[in-house]
Design an enzyme around this catalytic site. Sequence first.
Site, short mmCIF file in Angstrom:
data_model
loop_
_atom_site.label_atom_id
_atom_site.label_comp_id
_atom_site.label_asym_id
_atom_site.label_seq_id
_atom_site.Cartn_x
_atom_site.Cartn_y
_atom_site.Cartn_z
N CYS A 95 -70.53 16.90 8.40
CA CYS A 95 -70.60 15.15 7.65
C CYS A 95 -69.69 15.30 6.33
CB CYS A 95 -70.65 13.59 8.32
SG CYS A 95 -69.48 12.33 8.15
N ARG A 129 -62.05 3.64 8.43
CA ARG A 129 -63.18 5.20 9.00
C ARG A 129 -62.39 5.68 10.13
NH1 ARG A 129 -66.94 4.73 5.44
NH2 ARG A 129 -68.45 6.54 7.45
N HIS A 193 -71.65 13.53 14.05
CA HIS A 193 -73.88 13.33 14.13
C HIS A 193 -74.33 13.87 15.76
CE1 HIS A 193 -73.36 11.92 10.62
NE2 HIS A 193 -72.69 11.64 10.49
#
EC number: 6.3.5.13
Length: 241
Positions: A95, A129, A193
């Site tokens: 990320c 987001r 993640h």
Amino acid sequence: MSREQVRIALVLPDLLGTYGDRGNVIVLAQRLAWRGIGSETVTVLSSAEAVPESCDLYVIGGGEDVAQVAAVRFLHRGPGLRRAVERGAPVLGICGGLQVLGISFVTGDGVRHDGLGLVDAVTEPGSGRAIGEVTTRSTVGGVGLLTGFENHLGRTRVGPDSQPLGRVVRGIGNGHDDAEGVVRGHVVCTYLHGPVLARNPKLADLLLEWAIGEPLEPLPDPPELSALRAERTRVHARNRK
Ligand code: GLN
């Protein structure tokens, strides 16, 4: 390197450690231990002089925009990471780590920052987001389906000098061309993640094999992984209705 003692660098967990990505290092060390191979974790904090060149594998996690800018400044202090990449040492960037290892990234305030240029990727903010579960199909190193959790504003275009890690089955990923992540040589970057290696042991073993320079014997999947896969399959089936 010595197969007896693999040196794994956890790079800047004090800056890029917001999302628990240090768990990837624990997974790497444990998968080596299960095979009777020792490892040493070298934690490189921002108070260090520079990144050592001598490690066998490097892991960089995700974080906030401000921390990414500080991370780039630190990583430019010495040639350690670049030289390690040149001799083929694997690097995993997650990320914010992906964005830092790319050519450039634009932070939420609209300012463009140069990255390290170790992968051909350019990142700009999206309209909102990207948050949630991601599944991708990868053709890199035979790792197949990958799953993880994404939480990022940046959208990333992969240039001709690199390739995506996978194609998005569900979720957003890079936000361009169904791509997720970016790979160049042994530098593997992803938005996943999870930590990503706990959820995708095949990817962990690919990085370890590159680090060691020889194939590793396969390990059975831990029971938690089968439980997680079953849970994800149920969620996907429910969402499709
Ligand atoms: N700050 C970056 C973004 O929002 C990376 C976030 C992260 O590492 N999860 O795009």
